[in-house]
Each structure stands twice: as C-alpha cells, then as structure tokens.
Design a protein around this motif. Structure first.
Motif, PDB file in Angstrom:
ATOM      1  N   THR A 146      -6.916 -17.500  23.304  1.00  0.00           N
ATOM      2  CA  THR A 146      -7.869 -16.656  24.030  1.00  0.00           C
ATOM      3  C   THR A 146      -7.480 -16.587  25.502  1.00  0.00           C
ATOM      4  O   THR A 146      -7.194 -17.605  26.128  1.00  0.00           O
ATOM      5  CB  THR A 146      -9.290 -17.248  23.911  1.00  0.00           C
ATOM      6  OG1 THR A 146      -9.598 -17.400  22.529  1.00  0.00           O
ATOM      7  CG2 THR A 146     -10.318 -16.342  24.563  1.00  0.00           C
TER       8      THR A 146
ATOM      9  N   SER B 126      -9.691  -7.372  21.241  1.00  0.00           N
ATOM     10  CA  SER B 126     -10.154  -7.336  22.640  1.00  0.00           C
ATOM     11  C   SER B 126     -11.625  -7.029  22.726  1.00  0.00           C
ATOM     12  O   SER B 126     -12.269  -6.748  21.769  1.00  0.00           O
ATOM     13  CB  SER B 126      -9.364  -6.318  23.449  1.00  0.00           C
ATOM     14  OG  SER B 126      -9.497  -5.037  22.913  1.00  0.00           O
TER      15      SER B 126
ATOM     16  N   THR C  81      -2.056 -18.042  18.084  1.00  0.00           N
ATOM     17  CA  THR C  81      -3.033 -17.184  18.737  1.00  0.00           C
ATOM     18  C   THR C  81      -3.930 -18.027  19.631  1.00  0.00           C
ATOM     19  O   THR C  81      -4.173 -19.203  19.367  1.00  0.00           O
ATOM     20  CB  THR C  81      -3.901 -16.417  17.717  1.00  0.00           C
ATOM     21  OG1 THR C  81      -4.571 -17.353  16.887  1.00  0.00           O
ATOM     22  CG2 THR C  81      -3.062 -15.477  16.878  1.00  0.00           C
TER      23      THR C  81
ATOM     24  N   ILE D  78      -8.053 -16.630  29.252  1.00  0.00           N
ATOM     25  CA  ILE D  78      -9.129 -17.211  30.058  1.00  0.00           C
ATOM     26  C   ILE D  78      -9.035 -16.863  31.539  1.00  0.00           C
ATOM     27  O   ILE D  78     -10.027 -16.950  32.251  1.00  0.00           O
ATOM     28  CB  ILE D  78      -9.227 -18.738  29.876  1.00  0.00           C
ATOM     29  CG1 ILE D  78      -7.924 -19.446  30.245  1.00  0.00           C
ATOM     30  CG2 ILE D  78      -9.648 -19.071  28.454  1.00  0.00           C
ATOM     31  CD1 ILE D  78      -8.035 -20.976  30.279  1.00  0.00           C
TER      32      ILE D  78
ATOM     33  N   VAL E 183      -3.578 -18.456  28.673  1.00  0.00           N
ATOM     34  CA  VAL E 183      -4.089 -18.447  27.310  1.00  0.00           C
ATOM     35  C   VAL E 183      -4.535 -19.860  26.924  1.00  0.00           C
ATOM     36  O   VAL E 183      -3.794 -20.829  27.102  1.00  0.00           O
ATOM     37  CB  VAL E 183      -3.008 -17.941  26.323  1.00  0.00           C
ATOM     38  CG1 VAL E 183      -3.534 -17.945  24.897  1.00  0.00           C
ATOM     39  CG2 VAL E 183      -2.526 -16.550  26.717  1.00  0.00           C
TER      40      VAL E 183
ATOM     41  N   ASN F 108     -11.139 -13.077  27.483  1.00  0.00           N
ATOM     42  CA  ASN F 108     -11.714 -13.354  26.163  1.00  0.00           C
ATOM     43  C   ASN F 108     -11.026 -12.602  25.030  1.00  0.00           C
ATOM     44  O   ASN F 108     -11.473 -12.702  23.880  1.00  0.00           O
ATOM     45  CB  ASN F 108     -13.232 -13.109  26.122  1.00  0.00           C
ATOM     46  CG  ASN F 108     -13.980 -14.080  26.990  1.00  0.00           C
ATOM     47  OD1 ASN F 108     -13.631 -15.246  27.090  1.00  0.00           O
ATOM     48  ND2 ASN F 108     -15.018 -13.597  27.648  1.00  0.00           N
ATOM     49  N   SER F 109      -9.960 -11.853  25.321  1.00  0.00           N
ATOM     50  CA  SER F 109      -9.182 -11.223  24.259  1.00  0.00           C
ATOM     51  C   SER F 109      -8.442 -12.293  23.471  1.00  0.00           C
ATOM     52  O   SER F 109      -8.034 -13.312  24.023  1.00  0.00           O
ATOM     53  CB  SER F 109      -8.134 -10.264  24.834  1.00  0.00           C
ATOM     54  OG  SER F 109      -8.722  -9.150  25.412  1.00  0.00           O
ATOM     55  N   VAL F 110      -8.272 -12.043  22.181  1.00  0.00           N
ATOM     56  CA  VAL F 110      -7.459 -12.921  21.343  1.00  0.00           C
ATOM     57  C   VAL F 110      -6.051 -12.344  21.336  1.00  0.00           C
ATOM     58  O   VAL F 110      -5.868 -11.145  21.060  1.00  0.00           O
ATOM     59  CB  VAL F 110      -8.024 -13.014  19.913  1.00  0.00           C
ATOM     60  CG1 VAL F 110      -7.126 -13.864  19.026  1.00  0.00           C
ATOM     61  CG2 VAL F 110      -9.436 -13.576  19.937  1.00  0.00           C
TER      62      VAL F 110
END
Length: 77
Positions: free
Chosen positions: A42, A77, A40, A44, A54, A21-23
């Motif tokens: 996320t 994050s 950008t 997964i 991503v 779930n971090s960008v």
C-alpha cells in the motif's frame, strides 16, 4: 518564469504517482533477487524526489520502502 515552469513540471510528475492508499505491485527492482519483486503493498507517502513509499503487510505500522514509481503497477486505487 523559470520558477513557474519548474513548479508546473513538478505538478505533472506528481500527477503520475499512484494515490495514497493505492494497492501496488512491485514489477521491477534493482536486483533480480530482491524479495519484494512481485509483492503487493500500500502506498503510504511520497518523497520530495518523486519516489513512492510502499508499506508491505509484514512490516510494522508506518514503515515502508521507497520505489521508483515506474517500478510499480497499480492494482487498486
């Protein structure tokens, strides 16, 4: 003992991955013309080989592209 060393070294590699779930921002691609460069998305999931999957906003839910973690910059994050 070799088994423990392998297990420990894999754990260290996983610790360097961005959290689920971090960008992240794509800062390097295999080709300069890759449209994902600079985008950008996320995080997964991860592969068994330490690649980071991503998801980008223009993709259907659950889909993503795998990247080398060194080619990503953590934005949030």
């Amino acid at each position: 003992m070799d088994f423990l060393n392998r297990l420990f070294s894999q754990g260290l590699k996983m610790a360097n991955l961005p959290a689920i779930n971090s960008v992240v921002k794509v800062i390097k691609t295999l080709t300069e013309k890759d449209p994902r460069l600079g985008q950008t998305g996320t995080v997964i999931q991860y592969s068994g080989h330490g690649m980071v999957c991503v998801h980008f906003p223009d993709m259907p839910p659950g889909e993503g592209i795998f990247f080398n973690p060194h080619h990503l910059q953590i934005i949030e994050s």
